[in-house]
Design a protein around this motif. Structure first.
Motif, mmCIF file in Angstrom:
data_model
loop_
_atom_site.group_PDB
_atom_site.id
_atom_site.type_symbol
_atom_site.label_atom_id
_atom_site.label_comp_id
_atom_site.label_asym_id
_atom_site.label_seq_id
_atom_site.Cartn_x
_atom_site.Cartn_y
_atom_site.Cartn_z
ATOM 1 N N PRO A 1 0.805 -1.223 0.000
ATOM 2 C CA PRO A 1 0.000 0.000 0.000
ATOM 3 C C PRO A 1 0.836 1.271 0.000
ATOM 4 N N ASP A 2 2.171 1.179 0.262
ATOM 5 C CA ASP A 2 2.973 2.375 0.408
ATOM 6 C C ASP A 2 3.391 2.996 -0.919
ATOM 7 N N GLU A 3 3.414 2.234 -1.998
ATOM 8 C CA GLU A 3 3.848 2.779 -3.276
ATOM 9 C C GLU A 3 2.761 3.638 -3.889
ATOM 10 N N PRO A 4 3.149 4.719 -4.580
ATOM 11 C CA PRO A 4 2.134 5.540 -5.242
ATOM 12 C C PRO A 4 1.452 4.746 -6.347
ATOM 13 N N GLY A 5 0.156 4.911 -6.451
ATOM 14 C CA GLY A 5 -0.600 4.203 -7.475
ATOM 15 C C GLY A 5 -1.199 2.909 -6.975
ATOM 16 N N ASN A 6 -0.731 2.453 -5.831
ATOM 17 C CA ASN A 6 -1.288 1.236 -5.250
ATOM 18 C C ASN A 6 -2.233 1.630 -4.138
ATOM 19 N N GLY A 7 -3.451 1.259 -4.284
ATOM 20 C CA GLY A 7 -4.421 1.544 -3.240
ATOM 21 C C GLY A 7 -4.207 0.609 -2.071
ATOM 22 N N PRO A 8 -4.904 0.827 -0.990
ATOM 23 C CA PRO A 8 -4.756 -0.069 0.146
ATOM 24 C C PRO A 8 -5.182 -1.484 -0.217
ATOM 25 N N GLY A 9 -4.308 -2.434 0.041
ATOM 26 C CA GLY A 9 -4.636 -3.827 -0.194
ATOM 27 C C GLY A 9 -4.553 -4.252 -1.642
ATOM 28 N N ARG A 10 -4.004 -3.412 -2.501
ATOM 29 C CA ARG A 10 -3.881 -3.793 -3.912
ATOM 30 C C ARG A 10 -2.692 -4.724 -4.067
ATOM 31 N N PRO A 11 -2.840 -5.856 -4.759
ATOM 32 C CA PRO A 11 -1.742 -6.821 -4.876
ATOM 33 C C PRO A 11 -0.539 -6.222 -5.581
ATOM 34 N N ALA A 12 0.640 -6.730 -5.224
ATOM 35 C CA ALA A 12 1.886 -6.198 -5.760
ATOM 36 C C ALA A 12 2.026 -6.467 -7.252
ATOM 37 N N GLN B 1 -0.228 -6.200 -9.478
ATOM 38 C CA GLN B 1 -1.132 -5.368 -10.265
ATOM 39 C C GLN B 1 -0.848 -3.888 -10.009
ATOM 40 N N ARG B 2 0.427 -3.535 -9.967
ATOM 41 C CA ARG B 2 0.798 -2.140 -9.781
ATOM 42 C C ARG B 2 0.317 -1.332 -10.969
ATOM 43 N N SER B 3 -0.044 -0.110 -10.708
ATOM 44 C CA SER B 3 -0.487 0.736 -11.809
ATOM 45 C C SER B 3 0.732 1.412 -12.414
ATOM 46 N N THR B 4 1.110 0.965 -13.587
ATOM 47 C CA THR B 4 2.201 1.581 -14.325
ATOM 48 C C THR B 4 1.611 2.209 -15.564
ATOM 49 N N ARG C 1 -5.291 -0.882 -20.744
ATOM 50 C CA ARG C 1 -5.093 -1.413 -19.389
ATOM 51 C C ARG C 1 -4.069 -2.541 -19.341
ATOM 52 N N GLY C 2 -3.766 -3.154 -20.488
ATOM 53 C CA GLY C 2 -2.710 -4.152 -20.537
ATOM 54 C C GLY C 2 -3.154 -5.598 -20.525
ATOM 55 N N SER D 1 5.643 -4.667 -31.256
ATOM 56 C CA SER D 1 6.803 -4.071 -30.589
ATOM 57 C C SER D 1 6.952 -4.678 -29.195
ATOM 58 N N ASN D 2 8.176 -4.687 -28.717
ATOM 59 C CA ASN D 2 8.455 -5.315 -27.417
ATOM 60 C C ASN D 2 7.718 -4.631 -26.271
ATOM 61 N N ARG D 3 7.575 -3.327 -26.347
ATOM 62 C CA ARG D 3 6.914 -2.612 -25.257
ATOM 63 C C ARG D 3 5.427 -2.975 -25.169
ATOM 64 N N VAL D 4 4.764 -3.105 -26.330
ATOM 65 C CA VAL D 4 3.339 -3.473 -26.312
ATOM 66 C C VAL D 4 3.182 -4.917 -25.861
ATOM 67 N N ILE D 5 4.053 -5.793 -26.325
ATOM 68 C CA ILE D 5 3.988 -7.194 -25.902
ATOM 69 C C ILE D 5 4.208 -7.297 -24.399
ATOM 70 N N GLY D 6 5.169 -6.542 -23.893
ATOM 71 C CA GLY D 6 5.421 -6.557 -22.451
ATOM 72 C C GLY D 6 4.279 -5.956 -21.648
ATOM 73 N N HIS D 7 3.678 -4.915 -22.189
ATOM 74 C CA HIS D 7 2.563 -4.259 -21.481
ATOM 75 C C HIS D 7 1.311 -5.129 -21.486
ATOM 76 N N ALA D 8 1.046 -5.754 -22.611
ATOM 77 C CA ALA D 8 -0.178 -6.544 -22.751
ATOM 78 C C ALA D 8 0.070 -7.987 -22.318
ATOM 79 N N SER D 9 0.468 -8.159 -21.083
ATOM 80 C CA SER D 9 0.710 -9.509 -20.574
ATOM 81 C C SER D 9 -0.134 -9.815 -19.351
ATOM 82 N N ARG D 10 -1.042 -8.923 -19.011
ATOM 83 C CA ARG D 10 -1.906 -9.136 -17.862
ATOM 84 C C ARG D 10 -3.021 -10.099 -18.243
ATOM 85 N N THR D 11 -3.257 -11.085 -17.411
ATOM 86 C CA THR D 11 -4.241 -12.112 -17.755
ATOM 87 C C THR D 11 -5.623 -11.816 -17.220
ATOM 88 N N GLY D 12 -5.749 -11.220 -16.109
ATOM 89 C CA GLY D 12 -7.046 -10.957 -15.511
ATOM 90 C C GLY D 12 -6.994 -11.150 -14.024
#
Length: 162
Positions: A15-26, A28-31, A97-98, A145-156
């Motif tokens: 919860p201490d990092e910016p962009g992470n709400g309380p109890g948000r899993p590590a 699923q950080r918002s980048t 959203r990725g 591109s590598n950046r899009v492939i890396g970004h779009a790796s979230r499964t759900g």
């Protein structure tokens, strides 16, 4: 005395990092999305908006009495335009959203645009054809591109705990 809350998924919360709400899993950080993913999402969103405008114009022409061979066939076509527009809006949003599934969906949409844009371009409607072909080609290149492939790796989200 009270105990600290326990995360049932077993994923440590940060919860201490910016962009992470309380109890948000590590995991699923918002980048921020990379520029290439944002560009592809904007292209898909613009195509969805164009389809929505085309559906509006088609519906207006249909309901103001333009002659058609089959009224229900025209209504079905209008429904397809609206459904494909909604699908592209969803692809655009979830690509930004990725989510992983959006790369394939965006690629299929761009291939459909190319199948209409290339004949339009070669039939003499250069401006309309280029307006379809250039963004679709750019989106296809950026999707690999590598950046899009890396970004779009979230499964759900993980399944909810009982």
């Amino acid at each position: 005395m009270s105990r600290p809350p326990v995360n049932p998924a077993g994923v440590p919360a940060i919860p201490d990092e910016p962009g992470n709400g309380p109890g948000r899993p590590a995991d699923q950080r918002s980048t921020p999305a990379p520029v290439a993913a944002t560009v592809v999402a904007l292209i898909a969103g613009a195509e969805a908006l164009a389809l929505l405008v085309a559906a509006g114009w088609y519906g207006y022409e249909l309901f103001t009495g333009s002659p058609v061979l089959s009224f229900w066939g025209a209504v079905f076509t209008l429904g397809l335009l609206l459904a494909f527009s909604a699908w592209l809006f969803a692809v655009s949003l979830f690509l930004y959203r990725g989510y992983r599934w959006t790369r394939a969906a965006a690629l299929v949409a761009q291939l459909f645009v190319l199948t209409i844009g290339v004949p339009t371009l070669t039939s003499g409607l250069v401006l309309a054809g280029a307006a379809m072909v250039v963004p679709a080609a750019a989106a296809i290149v950026l999707l690999f591109s590598n950046r899009v492939i890396g970004h779009a790796s979230r499964t759900g989200s993980p399944p909810p705990a009982l």
